[in-house]
Structure formats: structure tokens, C-alpha cells
Enzyme design. Structure first.
Site, PDB file in Angstrom:
ATOM      1  N   HIS A 220       0.833  -1.214   0.000  1.00 17.36           N
ATOM      2  CA  HIS A 220       0.000   0.000   0.000  1.00 17.36           C
ATOM      3  C   HIS A 220       0.864   1.259   0.000  1.00 17.36           C
ATOM      4  O   HIS A 220       0.515   2.261  -0.607  1.00 17.36           O
ATOM      5  CB  HIS A 220      -0.952   0.006   1.203  1.00 17.36           C
ATOM      6  N   ASP A 221       1.991   1.193   0.691  1.00 15.19           N
ATOM      7  CA  ASP A 221       2.896   2.344   0.689  1.00 15.19           C
ATOM      8  C   ASP A 221       3.380   2.624  -0.734  1.00 15.19           C
ATOM      9  O   ASP A 221       3.287   3.744  -1.239  1.00 15.19           O
ATOM     10  CB  ASP A 221       4.092   2.084   1.622  1.00 15.19           C
TER      11      ASP A 221
ATOM     12  N   GLU B 170      -3.677   8.440   4.129  1.00 16.01           N
ATOM     13  CA  GLU B 170      -3.831   7.191   3.362  1.00 16.01           C
ATOM     14  C   GLU B 170      -4.367   6.038   4.193  1.00 16.01           C
ATOM     15  O   GLU B 170      -5.194   5.265   3.748  1.00 16.01           O
ATOM     16  CB  GLU B 170      -2.460   6.750   2.805  1.00 16.01           C
TER      17      GLU B 170
ATOM     18  N   ASN C  30      -8.017   0.803   2.911  1.00 18.86           N
ATOM     19  CA  ASN C  30      -7.056   0.286   3.898  1.00 18.86           C
ATOM     20  C   ASN C  30      -7.552  -1.028   4.479  1.00 18.86           C
ATOM     21  O   ASN C  30      -6.767  -1.845   4.928  1.00 18.86           O
ATOM     22  CB  ASN C  30      -6.774   1.315   5.005  1.00 18.86           C
TER      23      ASN C  30
ATOM     24  N   HIS D 196      -1.218 -13.199  -1.859  1.00 25.49           N
ATOM     25  CA  HIS D 196      -2.467 -13.627  -1.233  1.00 25.49           C
ATOM     26  C   HIS D 196      -2.418 -15.085  -0.789  1.00 25.49           C
ATOM     27  O   HIS D 196      -3.449 -15.663  -0.452  1.00 25.49           O
ATOM     28  CB  HIS D 196      -3.652 -13.361  -2.171  1.00 25.49           C
TER      29      HIS D 196
ATOM     30  N   ASP E 278      -5.896 -18.349   1.925  1.00 27.62           N
ATOM     31  CA  ASP E 278      -5.428 -19.684   1.538  1.00 27.62           C
ATOM     32  C   ASP E 278      -5.693 -20.600   2.725  1.00 27.62           C
ATOM     33  O   ASP E 278      -4.854 -20.776   3.596  1.00 27.62           O
ATOM     34  CB  ASP E 278      -3.928 -19.630   1.217  1.00 27.62           C
TER      35      ASP E 278
ATOM     36  N   ASP F 166       3.914 -19.690   0.579  1.00 34.28           N
ATOM     37  CA  ASP F 166       4.215 -20.727  -0.411  1.00 34.28           C
ATOM     38  C   ASP F 166       3.491 -20.366  -1.706  1.00 34.28           C
ATOM     39  O   ASP F 166       2.923 -19.289  -1.825  1.00 34.28           O
ATOM     40  CB  ASP F 166       3.758 -22.096   0.115  1.00 34.28           C
TER      41      ASP F 166
HETATM   42  C1  HEM Z   1      -3.523  -7.171  -7.655  1.00 27.73           C
HETATM   43  C2  HEM Z   1      -4.192  -6.292  -6.960  1.00 27.73           C
HETATM   44  C3  HEM Z   1      -4.559  -6.502  -5.517  1.00 27.73           C
HETATM   45  C4  HEM Z   1      -5.806  -6.410  -4.998  1.00 27.73           C
HETATM   46  C5  HEM Z   1      -7.078  -6.045  -5.741  1.00 27.73           C
HETATM   47  C6  HEM Z   1      -5.697  -6.713  -3.593  1.00 27.73           C
HETATM   48  C7  HEM Z   1      -6.757  -6.705  -2.704  1.00 27.73           C
HETATM   49  C8  HEM Z   1      -6.692  -7.149  -1.411  1.00 27.73           C
HETATM   50  C9  HEM Z   1      -7.812  -7.211  -0.512  1.00 27.73           C
HETATM   51  C10 HEM Z   1      -9.226  -6.748  -0.845  1.00 27.73           C
HETATM   52  C11 HEM Z   1      -7.385  -7.768   0.644  1.00 27.73           C
HETATM   53  C12 HEM Z   1      -8.218  -8.093   1.868  1.00 27.73           C
HETATM   54  C13 HEM Z   1      -8.547  -6.892   2.643  1.00 27.73           C
HETATM   55  C14 HEM Z   1      -9.613  -7.245   3.654  1.00 27.73           C
HETATM   56  O1  HEM Z   1     -10.706  -7.657   3.219  1.00 27.73           O
HETATM   57  O2  HEM Z   1      -9.351  -7.127   4.871  1.00 27.73           O
HETATM   58  C15 HEM Z   1      -5.979  -8.048   0.493  1.00 27.73           C
HETATM   59  C16 HEM Z   1      -5.192  -8.618   1.464  1.00 27.73           C
HETATM   60  C17 HEM Z   1      -3.836  -8.766   1.353  1.00 27.73           C
HETATM   61  N1  HEM Z   1      -3.060  -8.376   0.284  1.00 27.73           N
HETATM   62 FE1  HEM Z   1      -3.729  -7.765  -1.517  1.00 27.73          FE
HETATM   63  N2  HEM Z   1      -4.402  -6.993  -3.289  1.00 27.73           N
HETATM   64  C18 HEM Z   1      -3.657  -6.866  -4.425  1.00 27.73           C
HETATM   65  C19 HEM Z   1      -2.277  -7.011  -4.539  1.00 27.73           C
HETATM   66  C20 HEM Z   1      -1.456  -7.276  -3.477  1.00 27.73           C
HETATM   67  C21 HEM Z   1      -0.019  -7.191  -3.519  1.00 27.73           C
HETATM   68  C22 HEM Z   1       0.785  -6.709  -4.730  1.00 27.73           C
HETATM   69  C23 HEM Z   1       0.438  -7.556  -2.296  1.00 27.73           C
HETATM   70  C24 HEM Z   1       1.850  -7.617  -1.783  1.00 27.73           C
HETATM   71  C25 HEM Z   1       2.906  -7.828  -2.536  1.00 27.73           C
HETATM   72  C26 HEM Z   1      -0.723  -7.903  -1.496  1.00 27.73           C
HETATM   73  C27 HEM Z   1      -0.671  -8.393  -0.203  1.00 27.73           C
HETATM   74  C28 HEM Z   1      -1.771  -8.677   0.574  1.00 27.73           C
HETATM   75  C29 HEM Z   1      -1.692  -9.324   1.862  1.00 27.73           C
HETATM   76  C30 HEM Z   1      -0.431  -9.871   2.516  1.00 27.73           C
HETATM   77  C31 HEM Z   1      -2.992  -9.377   2.373  1.00 27.73           C
HETATM   78  C32 HEM Z   1      -3.433  -9.945   3.733  1.00 27.73           C
HETATM   79  C33 HEM Z   1      -3.287  -8.872   4.791  1.00 27.73           C
HETATM   80  C34 HEM Z   1      -3.551  -9.360   6.211  1.00 27.73           C
HETATM   81  O3  HEM Z   1      -3.819 -10.524   6.443  1.00 27.73           O
HETATM   82  O4  HEM Z   1      -3.468  -8.506   7.137  1.00 27.73           O
HETATM   83  N3  HEM Z   1      -1.847  -7.697  -2.239  1.00 27.73           N
HETATM   84  N4  HEM Z   1      -5.587  -7.646  -0.758  1.00 27.73           N
HETATM   85  C1  LIG Z   2      -8.832   2.390   8.199  1.00 31.79           C
HETATM   86  O1  LIG Z   2      -9.957   3.177   7.855  1.00 31.79           O
HETATM   87  C2  LIG Z   2     -11.013   3.122   8.788  1.00 31.79           C
HETATM   88  C3  LIG Z   2     -12.179   3.901   8.195  1.00 31.79           C
HETATM   89  O2  LIG Z   2     -11.811   5.185   7.793  1.00 31.79           O
HETATM   90  C4  LIG Z   2     -10.528   3.701  10.139  1.00 31.79           C
HETATM   91  O3  LIG Z   2     -11.563   3.619  11.094  1.00 31.79           O
HETATM   92  C5  LIG Z   2      -9.329   2.887  10.613  1.00 31.79           C
HETATM   93  O4  LIG Z   2      -8.811   3.462  11.770  1.00 31.79           O
HETATM   94  C6  LIG Z   2      -8.251   2.854   9.524  1.00 31.79           C
HETATM   95  N1  LIG Z   2      -7.163   2.005   9.915  1.00 31.79           N
HETATM   96  C7  LIG Z   2      -5.980   2.493  10.309  1.00 31.79           C
HETATM   97  C8  LIG Z   2      -4.950   1.496  10.669  1.00 31.79           C
HETATM   98  O5  LIG Z   2      -5.727   3.691  10.351  1.00 31.79           O
END
Ligand code: HEM
Ligand SMILES: *[C@@H]1O[C@H](CO)[C@@H](O)[C@H](O)[C@H]1NC(C)=O
Ligand SMILES: *[C@@H]1O[C@H](CO)[C@@H](O)[C@H](O)[C@H]1NC(C)=O
Ligand SMILES: *[C@@H]1O[C@H](CO)[C@@H](O)[C@H](O)[C@H]1NC(C)=O
Length: 341
Positions: free
Chosen positions: A82-83, A104, A110, A209, A261, A269
Site C-alpha cells: 500500500h505504501d 492514506e 485500507n 495472497h 489460503d 508458499d
Molecule cells: C492485484 C491487486 C490486488 C488487490 C485487488 C488486492 C486486494 C486485497 C484485498 C481486498 C485484501 C483483503 C482486505 C480485507 O478484506 O481485509 C488483500 C489482502 C492482502 N493483500 Fe492484496 N491486493 C492486491 C495485490 C497485493 C499485492 C501486490 C500484495 C503484496 C505484494 C498484497 C498483499 C496482501 C496481503 C499480505 C494481504 C493480507 C493482509 C492481512 O492478512 O493482514 N496484495 N488484498
Molecule cells: C482504516 O480506515 C477506517 C475507516 O476510515 C478507520 O476507522 C481505521 O482506523 C483505519 N485504519 C488504520 C490502521 O488507520
């Protein structure tokens, strides 16, 4: 005459094999030679003289923390992503809201980013060792690599350093620059291209993912009345879809999360690609990688663990170089949550 015939046959076979292979990479799925796209002015071990202990300090702290909280890998990897996608890898994701507009990390996209506390903790320790030297953006990049690498007890990819911290962090930028989980292949590819990332990066990085969790709201529209006929998204395995409905019943509860997963959500993996080919990718954006012939081919290649780890390592270097600030641009923040006075 006869030898001419065999010579022409030989030539013909070579030409055909190159055409069939498409990209002429030898056809075995290896992309050993795929170069990184430059490092944006970053270098290996940038702090070697200014703060020689920085990298080992960061690794020690993260390895200590991830020992007791295996979810940290997913959290920090996502913060780094995200950064980088919003205003470049400049630590802007870490800034708390300061002005009229939210920062952000408060953006809708987020979706519960977690793990900021450990960045603060690392920064405090690093500042004690070398005040005002190591950027928050580099700490994020190194900590993400180290937490994910902990189970392997080695570095899973190179992190080039020398990033400096930005001073701007706006919710509105996050809303534009992060891909939506509902995006189709064309818009994903376009967004990645705008970050100087290509189709190989899109597929390899989506493999992240393989760890972490998602909230029901990020994919539940695939489960209920997807095409208006009361059905499940046809690109999702129907049996898996029914299991997901049990975890995410209507009305959708915004607090429920599940493993992306389910077999091994803590292990970094290449299962993501095996899930994907079985139509068990969670988001529309995951399933979208099978809708294009070229990306579907890369997905199949990355079902080999060796190919995945290598491709991911290259793409992380590419991602880590997005729009970085170096030299005298930006600043070295004292506190990762606020810009310097
Ligand atoms: C291709 C476009 C991508 C989309 C649309 C996307 C979207 C998302 C969404 C919607 C989530 C779940 C958020 C939630 O419901 O709480 C997620 C989780 C995550 N994404 Fe992506 N993502 C993308 C690419 C990436 C990339 C490039 C990385 C890192 C290299 C990444 C790493 C992760 C990780 C590690 C999680 C799990 C976070 C956690 O468990 O705290 N994603 N992503
Ligand atoms: C992510 O956004 C929500 C809604 O604006 C906010 O309540 C939450 O604190 C944010 N998370 C972080 C880590 O700042
Ligand atoms: C992909 O999504 C974009 C943005 O929502 C849309 O404009 C475009 O028509 C879609 N493309 C395809 C092939 O569905
Ligand atoms: C499903 O979608 C169709 C078309 O949009 C709509 O007419 C119908 O009422 C929906 N069914 C349910 C159960 O929401």
C-alpha cells in the site's frame, strides 16, 4: 539433396518451437533472465557506513515479534504494498491524519491495515542506534521482507535501500491508486503499468495472497445473486462458494475475516496459484488472472514453487522501486507517524 532436406526440417522445427513457446524463454517456465526494472537510485546496503547495524537490528526485532504473532508477515507485506502503490514507497502509509483530509491509512481501501506498532518500535530502536539516518520507508521495506522470511531463516528477496520519506499522505490518493478487489484484468494491468510494473509483476505479486486474511465484504458479492439469477460467480468453484457462504452469511457482517489460503494461510508458499487454477481465488481480481491467455500461462508457470519464489523476488524489487525519493528529496522522518517540523 537428402542432407538439405534434413537441414530444412531442422530449421522448421526450431521456428515452430519458438512460435509455440510464444515468449522464447525456453518453455520450461523459468524466468531466470527476467531483469528487474532498475532500482530507482536505490542500492544494496545503503546504510553500510552511516548505520551499519540498521539491517540486522530490523531483522532481529521483526524475527522476535513474528515468533509470537505469525500474522505479522501478511500485515507488513500489505503495508509495504500500500505504501508503494500510493505516492511511491515513501512511508506515506505510516503518517497519521494531520490536516483537513484524512491520511492514506484511513482510506476505505485500507481495509483494516494492521502492524503499524511494530514499525514504531523498530524506528525507536533504530533512532537510538543512529539518529536521523534510516528512513521509515526503508524500515517498512526491510521489515516486510524479514517477517515473511522468518520461517525460512534467510532473506526471501533483496531489499535495496536509500529511500527517503515523503511529507504527503491523502486518503483521496489511496482511493485512486490501489486496485479494487472487483477489478477486471484490463484495469489491473493498466494500474500496474502506471507503476512501471508488467504482467509478470501483476501475477507474481498477486501470489502474496497466499498469506493473510480478508473480510467478507471484499468478495461476498460473488456469492449472492452474482448475475441476477440468485447464483454464485461462475468463475468461482461452486462447492467452495457454498463453503464461503457459510462463513459469510447474509446480511454481511463487516467484522468476519477468513484465510485467503485456508490450507496454509500462515505459510508463504505458492498455494495461491494452485487455488487459483481450481477456481478458488477469493477476489474477482484474483480470478481475473485466468481471463487473459498470457497471465493464465504465467499462473501455470508459478505453480512451480521454484519459479514462484524467483518471480516474486524479482517483482518485489520492482515494486520496492516505485517512485522512490532519493538523494536530497524528501526527508528522514524522526517519527514515522508525523512529518518533521
Ligand atoms: C492485484 C491487486 C490486488 C488487490 C485487488 C488486492 C486486494 C486485497 C484485498 C481486498 C485484501 C483483503 C482486505 C480485507 O478484506 O481485509 C488483500 C489482502 C492482502 N493483500 Fe492484496 N491486493 C492486491 C495485490 C497485493 C499485492 C501486490 C500484495 C503484496 C505484494 C498484497 C498483499 C496482501 C496481503 C499480505 C494481504 C493480507 C493482509 C492481512 O492478512 O493482514 N496484495 N488484498
Ligand atoms: C482504516 O480506515 C477506517 C475507516 O476510515 C478507520 O476507522 C481505521 O482506523 C483505519 N485504519 C488504520 C490502521 O488507520
Ligand atoms: C474493466 O473494468 C473497467 C473499469 O471498471 C471497464 O471500464 C471496462 O469496460 C472493463 N473491461 C472489460 C473487458 O470488462
Ligand atoms: C437478484 O437480482 C435480480 C436482478 O437484479 C433481482 O431482480 C432479484 O430481485 C435479485 N434477487 C435477490 C434474492 O436479491
Amino acid at each position: 539433396m537428402k542432407s538439405w532436406f534434413y537441414f530444412l526440417l531442422f530449421l522448421y522445427l526450431i521456428i515452430v518451437s519458438v512460435i509455440v513457446d510464444g515468449d522464447g524463454d525456453g518453455g520450461d517456465g523459468d524466468d531466470e533472465d527476467r531483469p528487474t526494472k532498475g532500482r530507482g537510485g536505490l542500492e544494496r546496503n545503503f546504510y553500510r557506513t552511516s548505520c551499519p547495524k540498521a539491517e540486522s537490528l530490523i531483522r532481529d526485532i521483526t524475527w522476535n515479534r513474528v515468533k509470537n504473532d505469525a500474522n505479522l508477515g501478511a500485515r507488513l507485506l500489505r503495508i509495504h504494498y500500500h505504501d508503494c502503490f500510493v505516492k511511491g514507497c515513501d512511508g506515506s502509509i505510516l503518517l497519521d491524519t494531520a490536516g483537513n483530509e484524512k491520511s492514506e491509512k484511513e482510506a476505505r481501501s485500507n481495509l483494516s491495515l494492521l502492524g503499524f506498532e511494530i514499525i514504531d518500535e523498530i524506528k525507536t530502536e533504530v533512532e537510538k542506534e543512529c539518529p536521523g539516518v534510516v528512513s521509515c520507508a526503508d524500515i517498512v521495506a526491510l521489515a516486510a521482507r524479514d517477517t515473511v522470511s522468518y520461517p525460512f531463516q534467510k532473506s526471501m528477496w533483496d531489499v535495496f535501500t536509500g529511500r527517503r520519506d515523503g511529507r504527503i499522505s491523502l486518503e483521496s490518493d489511496a482511493n485512486v491508486h490501489l486496485p479494487s478487489p472487483f477489478a477486471n484484468f484490463t484495469s489491473l494491468l493498466q494500474l500496474f503499468a502506471s507503476k512501471n510494473l508488467d504482467i509478470n509483476d501483476l501475477v507474481a505479486l498477486s501470489g502474496a495472497h497466499t498469506i493473510g486474511v480478508a473480510h467478507c465484504g471484499s468478495f461476498s458479492r460473488r456469492l449472492y445473486n452474482f448475475t441476477g439469477k440468485g447464483d454464485i460467480d461462475p468463475s468461482l468453484d461452486p462447492i467452495y462458494g457454498e463453503q464461503l457462504k457459510k462463513i459469510c452469511p447474509l446480511p454481511i457482517n463487516g467484522a468476519i475475516t477468513l484465510d485467503m489460503d485456508p490450507q496454509s494461510s500462515l505459510s508463504f508458499d505458492n498455494d495461491y496459484f494452485n487455488m487459483l487454477t481450481k477456481k478458488k481465488g477469493l477476489f474477482i481480481s484474483d480470478a481475473a488472472l485466468l481471463t487473459d491467455r498470457r497471465s493464465a500461462r504465467i499462473v501455470r508457470q508459478l505453480q512451480s514453487p521454484k519459479s514462484f519464489f524467483r518471480a516474486f523476488a524479482i517483482s518485489m524489487i520492482n515494486m520496492g522501486a516505485i517512485e522512490v525519493l532519493t538523494g536530497t528529496n524528501g526527508e528522514i522522518r524522526k517519527n514515522c507517524r508525523v512529518v518533521n517540523p
